[in-house]
Design a protein around this motif. Sequence first.
Motif: not given
Length: 177
Positions: A87-96
């Motif tokens: 969740s944390r890593v994917l959220r960052q990849l999506i947000d960026d």
Amino acid sequence: MPLADAPAPDGDEIVEDALPTRGELDFRLIELFFFAYREFTGDADSILERYGFGRAHHRILHFVNRDPGMTIAEILDLLEITKQSLSRVLRQLIDDGFIAQVQGTDDRRQRRLYPTQKGRDLTLELSRAQGRRIDAAFRAAALDDPGLVNDFLLEMGADRKATRDWFARKGIGRENR
């Protein structure tokens, strides 16, 4: 008092002699794997650092680029990670802007992952760096046929069903020589 006679903090005897490189176990390949993995991942790590990313980001980018549209459940199964760590890593990849999450068409609860062009470009940059290291190692070792290495790595990594399924879907298998 000699070191061997000194009690260890937990009461066990201190061992001063190193395990031999070759003996009951052959530590050569184990250590070669450690150092080869360090260098192989290090090439990508230096690129990822520019984005504030780590190896988890790399793995997700890699597999989403290799199988666009994979579901959250599929990547969790393939990488054997928890929802929380994804969740944390994917959220960052999506947000960026490296990955897009799209609602499933058949099942609206399903989330499918797709790379963006930015995510594709980064994945190719990372893979090219690692590919150069592999190619250089093959040349330096005078390995004209990578088939034996392929077969060896296939045996090392094919214990889990999700991995074997991935290999089958992607045409990764024994080399025919």
